[in-house]
Design a protein around this motif. Structure first.
Motif, PDB file in Angstrom:
ATOM      1  N   LYS A  78      -1.187  -3.141   2.547  1.00 43.23           N
ATOM      2  CA  LYS A  78      -2.572  -3.609   2.488  1.00 43.23           C
ATOM      3  C   LYS A  78      -2.832  -4.541   1.319  1.00 43.23           C
ATOM      4  N   ASP A  79      -2.005  -4.447   0.274  1.00 45.05           N
ATOM      5  CA  ASP A  79      -2.178  -5.372  -0.857  1.00 45.05           C
ATOM      6  C   ASP A  79      -1.474  -6.706  -0.618  1.00 45.05           C
ATOM      7  N   GLY A  80      -0.791  -6.840   0.548  1.00 45.61           N
ATOM      8  CA  GLY A  80      -0.134  -8.090   0.911  1.00 45.61           C
ATOM      9  C   GLY A  80       1.181  -8.342   0.207  1.00 45.61           C
ATOM     10  N   SER A  81       1.680  -7.384  -0.549  1.00 42.83           N
ATOM     11  CA  SER A  81       2.896  -7.598  -1.341  1.00 42.83           C
ATOM     12  C   SER A  81       4.155  -7.718  -0.488  1.00 42.83           C
ATOM     13  N   LYS A  82       4.277  -6.922   0.557  1.00 40.94           N
ATOM     14  CA  LYS A  82       5.438  -6.988   1.453  1.00 40.94           C
ATOM     15  C   LYS A  82       5.113  -6.316   2.770  1.00 40.94           C
ATOM     16  N   SER A  83       6.122  -6.160   3.624  1.00 41.01           N
ATOM     17  CA  SER A  83       5.928  -5.478   4.898  1.00 41.01           C
ATOM     18  C   SER A  83       7.023  -4.430   5.075  1.00 41.01           C
ATOM     19  N   PHE A  84       6.812  -3.520   6.027  1.00 38.79           N
ATOM     20  CA  PHE A  84       7.775  -2.450   6.285  1.00 38.79           C
ATOM     21  C   PHE A  84       7.754  -2.129   7.774  1.00 38.79           C
TER      22      PHE A  84
ATOM     23  N   ILE B  59       7.121   4.799   7.699  1.00 39.26           N
ATOM     24  CA  ILE B  59       5.858   5.478   7.387  1.00 39.26           C
ATOM     25  C   ILE B  59       6.157   6.951   7.103  1.00 39.26           C
ATOM     26  N   ASN B  60       5.630   7.455   5.995  1.00 37.18           N
ATOM     27  CA  ASN B  60       5.789   8.861   5.601  1.00 37.18           C
ATOM     28  C   ASN B  60       7.252   9.301   5.539  1.00 37.18           C
ATOM     29  N   ASP B  61       8.128   8.422   5.011  1.00 34.16           N
ATOM     30  CA  ASP B  61       9.540   8.777   4.862  1.00 34.16           C
ATOM     31  C   ASP B  61       9.879   9.247   3.447  1.00 34.16           C
ATOM     32  N   GLU B  62       8.828   9.565   2.656  1.00 31.73           N
ATOM     33  CA  GLU B  62       8.967  10.064   1.281  1.00 31.73           C
ATOM     34  C   GLU B  62       9.541   9.015   0.320  1.00 31.73           C
ATOM     35  N   PHE B  63       9.467   7.728   0.692  1.00 36.08           N
ATOM     36  CA  PHE B  63       9.885   6.647  -0.207  1.00 36.08           C
ATOM     37  C   PHE B  63       8.765   5.615  -0.267  1.00 36.08           C
ATOM     38  N   CYS B  64       8.347   5.266  -1.461  1.00 32.30           N
ATOM     39  CA  CYS B  64       7.209   4.366  -1.640  1.00 32.30           C
ATOM     40  C   CYS B  64       7.661   2.905  -1.530  1.00 32.30           C
ATOM     41  N   ASP B  65       7.397   2.276  -0.379  1.00 30.92           N
ATOM     42  CA  ASP B  65       7.734   0.868  -0.176  1.00 30.92           C
ATOM     43  C   ASP B  65       6.622  -0.051  -0.670  1.00 30.92           C
ATOM     44  N   CYS B  66       5.383   0.369  -0.515  1.00 28.22           N
ATOM     45  CA  CYS B  66       4.231  -0.430  -0.933  1.00 28.22           C
ATOM     46  C   CYS B  66       3.681   0.110  -2.252  1.00 28.22           C
TER      47      CYS B  66
END
Length: 201
Positions: free
Chosen positions: A49-55, A60-67
Motif C-alpha cells: 500500500k505504500d507503493g514500495s514494492k509488490s508481492f 500473504i500471511n507467510d510470517e515474513f514481512c515483505d512490505c
C-alpha cells in the motif's frame, strides 16, 4: 432474561461458526484484512500500500514481512507496523496492532486474533465486548490475567501499552506536583497571615 446455559450455547455456536469459517478451504479471503480490502488482495500480484514494492498472493500471511507498511502480513505479527482487523460480528469492528495476533491473549471479542489453536477464545461480542483483566494475588506476587480464553495467560506489555502507561504516569506526576505546589502555597499564605497578626499586636 437469558439464562447462563443459553449464553453458553450461543458462545459455542459462535466459536464453532468461527472455526468452520477459517477451516473452510473454499474461502480465499486472507485473515486479518478489512472487508473493503478483499478485492485488493484478490489478484495474484499485489502492491504494497505504500507503493514500495509488490508481492505474490502466496506471500500473504507467510510470517515474513515483505512490505515495510505490513500490507502482506495482516494476519500475523511479522511486521511491526502491521494492523489486524477484528470483524467482531455483533459488536464494533476494530483494528489491532499485529503484535497482538496469536499472543495467547483474546483481544478481539470474536476471538479472531487467536486462530492458531493455542487458546480457545469465547465470543464475547454478543455479551457487549471484551472481557476485562483480572488481578490475581499469589502471596507477595501480583499477576494480571485476561479472563477471556480457556487458557489464562500472563499479560505481556507491547510498545503501545508501554506508551499509554508512560503517558498516564506523566499525567499523574504532573497532578501530584501541582497538588504539592498548592499545599506549599497554602502553608506560606497561612504563615504570612500569622506573622501579620503578630506584627499588628
Amino acid at each position: 432474561m437469558q439464562t447462563p446455559s443459553f449464553i453458553l450455547l450461543l458462545n459455542l455456536y459462535f466459536i464453532l461458526d468461527f472455526n468452520l469459517a477459517f477451516s473452510d478451504s473454499s474461502s480465499n479471503v486472507p485473515i486479518g484484512i478489512h472487508p473493503l480490502d478483499e478485492k485488493y488482495f484478490a489478484s495474484e500480484l499485489i502492491n504494497c500500500k505504500d507503493g514500495s514494492k509488490s508481492f505474490t498472493r502466496d506471500r500473504i500471511n507467510d510470517e515474513f514481512c515483505d512490505c515495510v507498511d505490513g500490507t502482506d502480513e495482516p494476519g500475523t505479527s511479522a511486521c511491526p507496523t502491521g494492523k489486524f482487523y477484528c470483524r467482531n460480528a455483533g459488536s464494533a469492528p476494530r483494528f489491532l496492532f499485529s503484535s497482538r495476533v496469536n499472543d495467547q491473549i483474546c483481544d478481539c471479542c470474536d476471538g479472531s486474533d487467536e486462530y492458531d489453536g493455542n487458546v480457545l477464545c469465547p465470543n464475547t461480542c454478543v455479551m457487549g465486548g471484551h472481557a476485562e483483566y483480572k488481578t490475581i494475588n499469589y502471596g507477595s506476587r501480583v499477576t494480571r490475567f485476561r479472563s477471556a480464553g480457556t487458557k489464562r495467560n500472563r499479560v505481556g506489555l507491547t510498545g503501545e501499552d508501554t506508551v499509554h502507561k508512560l503517558q498516564g504516569l506523566k499525567t499523574v506526576t504532573i497532578v501530584q506536583v501541582i497538588f504539592i505546589a498548592f499545599l506549599v502555597f497554602l502553608y506560606l499564605c497561612r504563615r504570612r497571615a500569622k506573622s501579620r497578626r503578630r506584627n499588628s499586636r
